[in-house]
Design a protein around this motif. Sequence first.
Motif, mmCIF file in Angstrom:
data_model
loop_
_atom_site.group_PDB
_atom_site.id
_atom_site.type_symbol
_atom_site.label_atom_id
_atom_site.label_comp_id
_atom_site.label_asym_id
_atom_site.label_seq_id
_atom_site.Cartn_x
_atom_site.Cartn_y
_atom_site.Cartn_z
ATOM 1 N N ILE A 128 -2.825 -3.410 -9.955
ATOM 2 C CA ILE A 128 -2.844 -4.267 -8.771
ATOM 3 C C ILE A 128 -4.106 -5.123 -8.688
ATOM 4 O O ILE A 128 -4.114 -6.175 -8.061
ATOM 5 C CB ILE A 128 -2.623 -3.451 -7.477
ATOM 6 C CG1 ILE A 128 -2.165 -4.375 -6.354
ATOM 7 C CG2 ILE A 128 -3.880 -2.682 -7.103
ATOM 8 C CD1 ILE A 128 -1.390 -3.713 -5.286
ATOM 9 N N HIS A 129 -5.171 -4.721 -9.355
ATOM 10 C CA HIS A 129 -6.413 -5.497 -9.313
ATOM 11 C C HIS A 129 -6.377 -6.744 -10.191
ATOM 12 O O HIS A 129 -7.223 -7.620 -10.069
ATOM 13 C CB HIS A 129 -7.593 -4.606 -9.731
ATOM 14 C CG HIS A 129 -7.578 -4.269 -11.185
ATOM 15 N ND1 HIS A 129 -6.757 -3.291 -11.700
ATOM 16 C CD2 HIS A 129 -8.244 -4.803 -12.238
ATOM 17 C CE1 HIS A 129 -6.940 -3.226 -13.013
ATOM 18 N NE2 HIS A 129 -7.825 -4.129 -13.365
ATOM 19 N N LEU A 130 -5.394 -6.861 -11.071
ATOM 20 C CA LEU A 130 -5.291 -8.011 -11.964
ATOM 21 C C LEU A 130 -4.833 -9.250 -11.192
ATOM 22 O O LEU A 130 -4.088 -9.147 -10.225
ATOM 23 C CB LEU A 130 -4.304 -7.722 -13.098
ATOM 24 C CG LEU A 130 -4.612 -6.520 -13.983
ATOM 25 C CD1 LEU A 130 -3.475 -6.291 -14.972
ATOM 26 C CD2 LEU A 130 -5.926 -6.721 -14.725
ATOM 27 N N ASN A 131 -5.262 -10.420 -11.639
ATOM 28 C CA ASN A 131 -4.869 -11.672 -10.992
ATOM 29 C C ASN A 131 -3.539 -12.140 -11.578
ATOM 30 O O ASN A 131 -3.468 -13.122 -12.312
ATOM 31 C CB ASN A 131 -5.955 -12.731 -11.181
ATOM 32 C CG ASN A 131 -5.624 -13.997 -10.426
ATOM 33 O OD1 ASN A 131 -4.869 -13.987 -9.459
ATOM 34 N ND2 ASN A 131 -6.173 -15.111 -10.873
ATOM 35 N N VAL A 132 -2.494 -11.392 -11.280
ATOM 36 C CA VAL A 132 -1.141 -11.672 -11.766
ATOM 37 C C VAL A 132 -0.152 -11.440 -10.639
ATOM 38 O O VAL A 132 -0.506 -10.870 -9.604
ATOM 39 C CB VAL A 132 -0.769 -10.775 -12.972
ATOM 40 C CG1 VAL A 132 -1.628 -11.090 -14.179
ATOM 41 C CG2 VAL A 132 -0.867 -9.301 -12.616
ATOM 42 N N GLU A 133 1.072 -11.876 -10.853
ATOM 43 C CA GLU A 133 2.119 -11.611 -9.886
ATOM 44 C C GLU A 133 2.859 -10.345 -10.300
ATOM 45 O O GLU A 133 3.237 -10.198 -11.461
ATOM 46 C CB GLU A 133 3.082 -12.790 -9.825
ATOM 47 C CG GLU A 133 2.406 -14.029 -9.278
ATOM 48 C CD GLU A 133 3.317 -15.235 -9.211
ATOM 49 O OE1 GLU A 133 4.557 -15.052 -9.253
ATOM 50 O OE2 GLU A 133 2.790 -16.340 -9.117
ATOM 51 N N ILE A 134 3.050 -9.429 -9.360
ATOM 52 C CA ILE A 134 3.722 -8.160 -9.619
ATOM 53 C C ILE A 134 4.994 -8.118 -8.777
ATOM 54 O O ILE A 134 4.948 -8.317 -7.570
ATOM 55 C CB ILE A 134 2.820 -6.962 -9.277
ATOM 56 C CG1 ILE A 134 1.501 -7.045 -10.047
ATOM 57 C CG2 ILE A 134 3.540 -5.649 -9.558
ATOM 58 C CD1 ILE A 134 0.457 -6.032 -9.611
ATOM 59 N N GLU A 135 6.096 -7.835 -9.447
ATOM 60 C CA GLU A 135 7.395 -7.820 -8.781
ATOM 61 C C GLU A 135 8.162 -6.584 -9.243
ATOM 62 O O GLU A 135 8.145 -6.237 -10.415
ATOM 63 C CB GLU A 135 8.154 -9.086 -9.171
ATOM 64 C CG GLU A 135 9.530 -9.204 -8.625
ATOM 65 C CD GLU A 135 10.208 -10.501 -9.065
ATOM 66 O OE1 GLU A 135 11.284 -10.766 -8.520
ATOM 67 O OE2 GLU A 135 9.701 -11.213 -9.948
ATOM 68 N N VAL A 136 8.838 -5.922 -8.311
ATOM 69 C CA VAL A 136 9.668 -4.775 -8.655
ATOM 70 C C VAL A 136 11.121 -5.168 -8.456
ATOM 71 O O VAL A 136 11.515 -5.620 -7.375
ATOM 72 C CB VAL A 136 9.323 -3.541 -7.794
ATOM 73 C CG1 VAL A 136 10.253 -2.390 -8.105
ATOM 74 C CG2 VAL A 136 7.872 -3.135 -8.007
ATOM 75 N N CYS A 137 11.897 -5.021 -9.511
ATOM 76 C CA CYS A 137 13.345 -5.271 -9.469
ATOM 77 C C CYS A 137 14.033 -3.986 -9.903
ATOM 78 O O CYS A 137 13.969 -3.620 -11.077
ATOM 79 C CB CYS A 137 13.737 -6.406 -10.411
ATOM 80 S SG CYS A 137 13.005 -7.988 -9.996
ATOM 81 N N GLY A 138 14.649 -3.307 -8.970
ATOM 82 C CA GLY A 138 15.258 -2.024 -9.280
ATOM 83 C C GLY A 138 14.183 -1.025 -9.655
ATOM 84 O O GLY A 138 13.274 -0.753 -8.880
ATOM 85 N N SER A 139 14.250 -0.496 -10.867
ATOM 86 C CA SER A 139 13.245 0.466 -11.323
ATOM 87 C C SER A 139 12.326 -0.144 -12.381
ATOM 88 O O SER A 139 11.664 0.576 -13.107
ATOM 89 C CB SER A 139 13.951 1.701 -11.887
ATOM 90 O OG SER A 139 14.771 1.324 -12.979
#
Length: 157
Positions: free
Chosen positions: A77-88
């Motif tokens: 989470i500390h990275l400068n990126v986009e994080i997305e959860v799709c299902g598992s």
Amino acid sequence: MKYFVNVTSLEELRKQYRRLAKINHPDMGGSAEEMKIINIEYEIQFKSLENSDTVANGIKYNKEQDAAIRGVINIIIHLNVEIEVCGSWVWVTGNTYACKDELKKNGFRWASKKKAWYWHDPKEATRSHGKTTMADIRMKYGSDVIKEANTVYCVTA
């Protein structure tokens, strides 16, 4: 309980946790103490909902998988990126070149057709072998954006 008051299903609990993590995680400007309280309340609420209806979209809720997803998100989470959860699955997009080694180290793999990094439980079987588009994945499993990359704009005079 102040964070998960109106939550009635495990899926709602998971979505609410992700929303709260975006705001309260220490790497996102929140406090470590507040995140600990959220985690404790999550566990309490999870235990109370665990024996209730655990099937969503025809898929049985998997406690170990949920813990693994939360663990992976907390690591990156500390990275400068986009994080997305799709299902598992956890998908990472944005300017990932600078952090590709850290993503690899944490079990992420590169999906060249989607131009994104992904993580999923190694025990989970995959069927499409890269043929499904991100739009189709989002449509089928839903999508929760956990974190958006910090955008830096360059202003020229």
